[in-house]
Design a protein around this motif. Sequence first.
Motif, short mmCIF file in Angstrom:
data_model
loop_
_atom_site.label_atom_id
_atom_site.label_comp_id
_atom_site.label_asym_id
_atom_site.label_seq_id
_atom_site.Cartn_x
_atom_site.Cartn_y
_atom_site.Cartn_z
N PRO A 95 -9.82 10.04 56.72
CA PRO A 95 -10.22 10.55 55.40
C PRO A 95 -9.30 11.68 54.94
N THR A 96 -9.02 11.71 53.66
CA THR A 96 -8.15 12.76 53.11
C THR A 96 -8.95 13.97 52.65
N ASN A 97 -10.27 13.78 52.50
CA ASN A 97 -11.12 14.90 52.07
C ASN A 97 -11.99 15.38 53.25
N ILE A 98 -12.56 16.57 53.09
CA ILE A 98 -13.44 17.12 54.12
C ILE A 98 -14.77 16.39 54.09
N LEU A 99 -15.22 15.92 55.24
CA LEU A 99 -16.52 15.26 55.35
C LEU A 99 -17.57 16.28 55.81
N THR A 100 -18.80 15.99 55.48
CA THR A 100 -19.90 16.88 55.88
C THR A 100 -21.05 16.08 56.48
N THR A 101 -21.86 16.79 57.26
CA THR A 101 -23.11 16.23 57.78
C THR A 101 -24.26 16.94 57.07
N ASP A 102 -25.29 16.19 56.71
CA ASP A 102 -26.38 16.75 55.91
C ASP A 102 -27.03 17.96 56.57
N PHE A 103 -27.38 17.84 57.85
CA PHE A 103 -28.03 18.95 58.54
C PHE A 103 -27.62 19.01 60.01
N ALA A 114 -27.71 16.72 65.03
CA ALA A 114 -27.16 16.51 63.68
C ALA A 114 -27.89 15.35 63.02
N PHE A 115 -28.08 15.46 61.70
CA PHE A 115 -28.85 14.45 60.99
C PHE A 115 -28.17 14.05 59.68
N SER A 116 -28.21 12.76 59.42
CA SER A 116 -27.81 12.21 58.13
C SER A 116 -29.08 11.73 57.46
N GLU A 145 -19.31 9.34 61.36
CA GLU A 145 -20.09 10.55 61.58
C GLU A 145 -20.74 10.53 62.97
N ARG A 146 -21.28 9.39 63.34
CA ARG A 146 -21.92 9.27 64.66
C ARG A 146 -20.92 9.56 65.77
N ASP A 147 -19.73 8.95 65.68
CA ASP A 147 -18.74 9.13 66.73
C ASP A 147 -18.17 10.55 66.73
N TYR A 148 -18.11 11.18 65.57
CA TYR A 148 -17.66 12.57 65.49
C TYR A 148 -18.57 13.47 66.32
N TRP A 149 -19.88 13.34 66.11
CA TRP A 149 -20.80 14.20 66.84
C TRP A 149 -20.87 13.83 68.31
N VAL A 154 -23.08 16.08 70.76
CA VAL A 154 -24.28 16.41 69.97
C VAL A 154 -24.97 15.13 69.55
N GLU A 155 -26.29 15.10 69.74
CA GLU A 155 -27.07 13.93 69.32
C GLU A 155 -27.09 13.85 67.80
N TRP A 156 -26.84 12.65 67.29
CA TRP A 156 -26.83 12.43 65.83
C TRP A 156 -27.76 11.27 65.50
N SER A 157 -28.47 11.40 64.41
CA SER A 157 -29.36 10.29 64.01
C SER A 157 -29.53 10.28 62.50
N ILE A 158 -30.00 9.14 62.00
CA ILE A 158 -30.26 8.98 60.58
C ILE A 158 -31.75 9.16 60.33
N ILE A 159 -32.08 9.94 59.32
CA ILE A 159 -33.47 10.15 58.91
C ILE A 159 -33.66 9.43 57.57
N TYR A 160 -34.74 8.67 57.46
CA TYR A 160 -35.02 7.93 56.22
C TYR A 160 -36.09 8.63 55.41
N GLY A 161 -35.74 8.94 54.16
CA GLY A 161 -36.63 9.70 53.30
C GLY A 161 -37.98 9.07 53.08
N ASP A 162 -38.04 7.73 53.00
CA ASP A 162 -39.32 7.09 52.74
C ASP A 162 -40.24 7.11 53.95
N GLU A 163 -39.76 7.67 55.06
CA GLU A 163 -40.59 7.83 56.25
C GLU A 163 -41.08 9.27 56.41
N LEU A 164 -40.63 10.14 55.50
CA LEU A 164 -41.06 11.54 55.53
C LEU A 164 -42.33 11.70 54.69
#
Length: 250
Positions: A95-103, A114-116, A145-149, A154-164
């Motif tokens: 990637p040419t731009n800076i990537l971020t992780t949500d939390f 870490a969470f997406s 993102e997963r492989d970065y963490w 660091v454990e990384w996982s995806i959180i789904y909003g419709d499950e909150l």
Amino acid sequence: MKEKSDINKLLEGRCRGQGVEYVAFKKANESHSIGTATAIYDPIAGRTVDVLSMNEFRFFMITRFDPKVVEIKEQMLMIPGLVAKAAAKNGFRIPTNILTTDFVVFYEDGTIKAFSVKSSKKIFDKERYKDKGKWRALVRRQKLERDYWELLGVEWSIIYGDELNVMEAANIRACLKCYNQQNVSTIDHMYRYLIAHHHVAVDLTQKIHFTKVAKENEEEIRRLYKEVTDNGTKNCIGTRQNNLLRGNHL
């Protein structure tokens, strides 16, 4: 507000600070998600937190209320050099731009996670995309993102909003508004303060009639509020010795 360049953000020192000094790499007022991105005040950290969607807002509130959580860093930048390693591992273009992780969440036992945050599992349904290129880009981004963490251990996982739980997040926000004593002026506020500091245990996933419960139990709430504040425990997140109230009633 126009979003600043990645270089200017780095020069500002975003994501370098700790605690109250932390600044997200991308701020809510720089987001293109008009109406869903918002800056909220976190009274525990004593700073403004930038969430870019309602799903991020709900995740933040529910996670912030966990007494085992020490700090939450939102829109955390991913170190370009490590991103390049993760990309090379998968044969992806760097990637040419800076990537971020949500939390990125720090726990009192030293654990870091870490969470997406995504709207729902349906977002990964390939058949929903007319342009399969967009689907492939989404999957590549999450794998990167997963492989970065993973490289950082660091454990990384995806959180789904419709499950909150929407109600849980709303209740927590209502209580955290009374987290600081200077914001407490009524019996209703005292009740919320006690919940915010874990001195009262309630089912936050259900609608709480704060004013009604407070009036019905005013004497006990005043007594407990005085007890915990006189003892100087107002800032002790996780203190549970005084869990005298259960449910939405005494």
